[in-house]
Design an enzyme around this catalytic site. Structure first.
Site, PDB file in Angstrom:
ATOM      1  CD  GLU A  77       1.182   8.332  -5.623  1.00  0.00           C
ATOM      2  OE1 GLU A  77       1.109   7.282  -4.955  1.00  0.00           O
ATOM      3  OE2 GLU A  77       2.008   8.521  -6.533  1.00  0.00           O
ATOM      4  NE  ARG A 303      -4.766  -1.710   1.086  1.00  0.00           N
ATOM      5  CZ  ARG A 303      -4.655  -0.724   0.178  1.00  0.00           C
ATOM      6  NH1 ARG A 303      -5.470  -0.650  -0.844  1.00  0.00           N
ATOM      7  NH2 ARG A 303      -3.702   0.167   0.289  1.00  0.00           N
ATOM      8  CE  LYS A 313      -4.448   5.273  -5.785  1.00  0.00           C
ATOM      9  NZ  LYS A 313      -4.144   6.660  -5.419  1.00  0.00           N
TER      10      LYS A 313
END
Ligand code: ATP
Ligand code: MG
Length: 613
Positions: A77, A303, A313
């Site tokens: 994204e 992850r 982020k």
């Protein structure tokens, strides 16, 4: 190599220690290598042991699922810069595609115009390329599918599988129920297809305010999986989009847009992180409602988490916005742009990602493993140079005044092809302040009164005395004599010296700035905070130390930004874009293993330090 000081061998010992600690390594999921059953025979992964994702791919190829096609995607994204966690995903998606002669798309999941920017798109492309991967012409955007996604939504409405809901966002939350209680149907759930179509069209054409209506999938309000309780698929946002401008004022939700984008692109294996495991039924539900020839399979992996590192982020953006770091590419950031500026190499990051492997359980990888791979790679490729970080004058009293000579120095003992360079040598040099002790402790083998040491690539020198500042007592100069018969740094009579020091000629050295970086957070888990505090309370106040007045050998005068070096005995450094002509700025990428610091610490701890210098 002379003396333990210069050896990198110790580093090798370290890796076996690191390797023996289990870093959620690739699962040893044995997959038979016999018949492949399709023309992808050559494409089947040849490794004897493969991770669980490659095992699935192998199995699909064996069963000729989707014609044995392998097509992955990396779907960022564009709401921030890529970090080392993304690197793991990039290596995995592009890596699998390459291993199976398949394809990997770069797709921007740009469905939320309020957070996304072109700056991020550009940085993401630069970073993926830098890491060494290529998406050819397959640069896609979810926003390219807005029309198709809209049409799919209309189709859902017509099929009685979606409805416009007019509850407020708070009511929608209340009606959703909890993990232990089923949800409640919205009073708008049974609107007619016609009414839904009309309202959705009204949403699209801007007749309603933000939040007034949403479009929801009609699935099951009492599903034990909360994701299946009539998830919102479209909401109204009067925010221009970085690609579609003001064309749309309704935007699809990620959970809806993502599976359909995968299917539109013909993705075979949609690899994502573990937190999407509960979204998988929804992922499959949307795709099954349409008429795609083939369905992608979602596969979740754990992850990457790194000790002393924040990977969200949102939080990284906060560090940037609040000026806690100097930008996304601050060398302390876990971003790829920060790591690049710091001097990390794409090769090292790829080797790290490969070593960490993929697994189904969340864990945290030790930062030292990443640093190990950085050292390992830079050791092979970085030219050795001399830089004195905290200079102290060394005067060779028996060396002729005004005389200078050029000494030959190898550029990289690990790489003979790197050749040699010359180093100017004269009567007055700078050595590292910490390389002299008037009163040396046990096992300190550097310079001290009466002691003989080697000056790297130069001569043996013996300390004869010091000059101190009369008032402060600070040592200003160290005096010594040299042995002309030891040119090059060795003696024919075979006498040994235990210390080898780096140095620069005062007459020729250049002034430089050096930025010493340390971890940005002093807690292993930066998220571990007390009541009412947040991750910023764990910031390391000493994450950056700027050294002015560093003296470096003249060959560094034309160091180009991004060039990496090993400063002998100091670590690996990278020239920063802030460098000016004849005043270079260097960032420390990673330290060497400092054996003296270890010895000193163990002496302080009351233990006997091992090893020598
Ligand atoms: P954040 O939660 O920090 O916003 P994200 O997962 O939303 O990160 P995306 O831009 O959606 O960020 O990520 C793109 C891809 O990278 C996704 O497939 C995601 O699963 C993967 N990814 C993100 N972070 C990690 C990580 N720490 N380890 C492995 N893969 C990751
Ligand atoms: Mg995401």
């Amino acid at each position: 190599m002379d003396g333990a000081l210069w050896k990198n061998a110790a580093i090798c010992a370290r890796i076996s220690a690191l390797e023996s600690r289990c870093y959620s390594r690739k699962q040893t999921n044995n997959v038979e290598n016999k018949s492949v059953g399709s023309d992808n025979k050559s494409a089947e992964n040849k490794k004897d042991t493969v991770d669980f994702i490659r095992a699935i791919v192998n199995e699909d190829i064996r069963n000729n699922k989707r014609g044995g096609r392998v097509h992955t995607r990396f779907p960022p994204e564009p709401n921030g810069y890529l970090h080392i966690g993304h690197a793991k995903s990039i290596c995995l998606n592009f890596g699998i595609a390459a291993e199976y002669s398949g394809l990997c798309n770069l797709r921007f999941d740009d469905t939320n115009p309020t957070k996304e920017e072109v700056e991020y798109v550009d940085s993401i492309k630069e970073d993926v390329r830098w890491l060494g991967f290529d998406w050819d012409e397959r640069e896609y955007y979810a926003s390219d599918y807005f029309q198709q996604l809209h049409d799919c939504a209309v189709r859902l409405i017509k099929d009685g599988k979606a409805y416009v809901d007019s509850l407020t966002p708070e009511q929608i939350r209340e009606y959703r129920g909890t993990l232990t209680e089923p949800g409640t149907d919205s009073p708008y759930r049974d609107r007619s297809v016609e009414e839904n179509l009309e309202l959705f069209e009204g949403m699209r054409t801007g007749k309603f305010k933000e939040g007034e209506h949403v479009l929801r999938a009609k699935i099951d309000m009492s599903s034990p999986n909360l994701n299946m309780r009539d998830p919102t698929i479209y909401r109204i946002r009067f925010t221009p989009h970085h690609r579609t401008g003001s064309k749309w004022c309704i935007y699809p939700m990620y959970d809806y847009a993502h599976p359909l984008s995968d299917a539109i692109e013909g993705i075979s294996h949609s690899i994502c992180t573990l937190e999407f495991e509960n979204n998988r039924p929804l992922y499959d539900w949307f795709i099954a409602r349409m008429d795609f020839e083939e369905s992608p399979q979602q596969i979740e992996f754990a992850r990457l988490n790194l000790s002393y590192t924040i990977m969200s982020k949102r939080k990284l953006l906060q560090l940037v916005r609040e000026g806690i770091v100097e930008g996304w590419d601050d060398p302390r950031m876990p971003t790829l742009s920060g790591m690049r500026r710091r001097g990390y190499t794409p090769e090292a990051i790829r080797a790290f990602a490969d070593r960490v492997g993929v697994s189904k359980t969340n864990s945290t990888v030790d930062l030292s493993l990443l640093e190990y791979f950085i050292r390992e790679d830079l050791n092979k490729r970085a030219p050795r140079v001399m830089a004195v970080l905290r200079p102290l004058k060394l005067i060779i009293d028996n060396y002729p005044e005004g005389k200078f000579e050029q000494l030959e120095a190898e550029n990289n003992p690990e790489d003979p092809a790197a050749g040699t360079r010359t180093l100017p040598f004269g009567r007055i040099l700078y050595i590292e302040r910490e390389d002299f002790r008037e009163d040396p402790p046990k096992k300190y083998f550097r310079l001290s009164p009466g002691r003989e040491v080697r000056l790297k690539h130069a001569y043996y020198v013996t300390c004869t005395g010091v000059v101190k500042d009369g008032s402060t007592g600070e040592i200003q100069e160290v005096h010594c004599t040299y042995d002309p018969a030891t040119r090059g740094g060795w003696s024919e009579d075979g006498r040994k010296v235990r210390g080898t020091l780096h140095w620069v000629s005062t007459e020729h050295a250049l002034d430089a700035e050096v930025r010493l970086y340390d971890v940005l957070f002093s807690k292993e888990n930066p998220e571990e905070v007390g009541e009412g505090r947040d991750f910023r309370d764990n910031l390391n106040p000493n994450s950056l130390e700027v050294l002015d007045g560093v003296r470096v050998e003249p060959s560094l005068g034309d160091a180009e930004a991004g060039s990496r070096y090993q400063f002998l005995r100091r670590g690996y450094f990278c020239a920063d874009p802030d460098s000016r002509k004849d005043r270079p700025v260097f960032n420390r990428a990673v330290t060497l293993r400092d054996s003296w610091a270890k010895i000193e610490k163990s002496l302080q701890d009351g233990k006997q330090g091992g090893g020598t210098e």
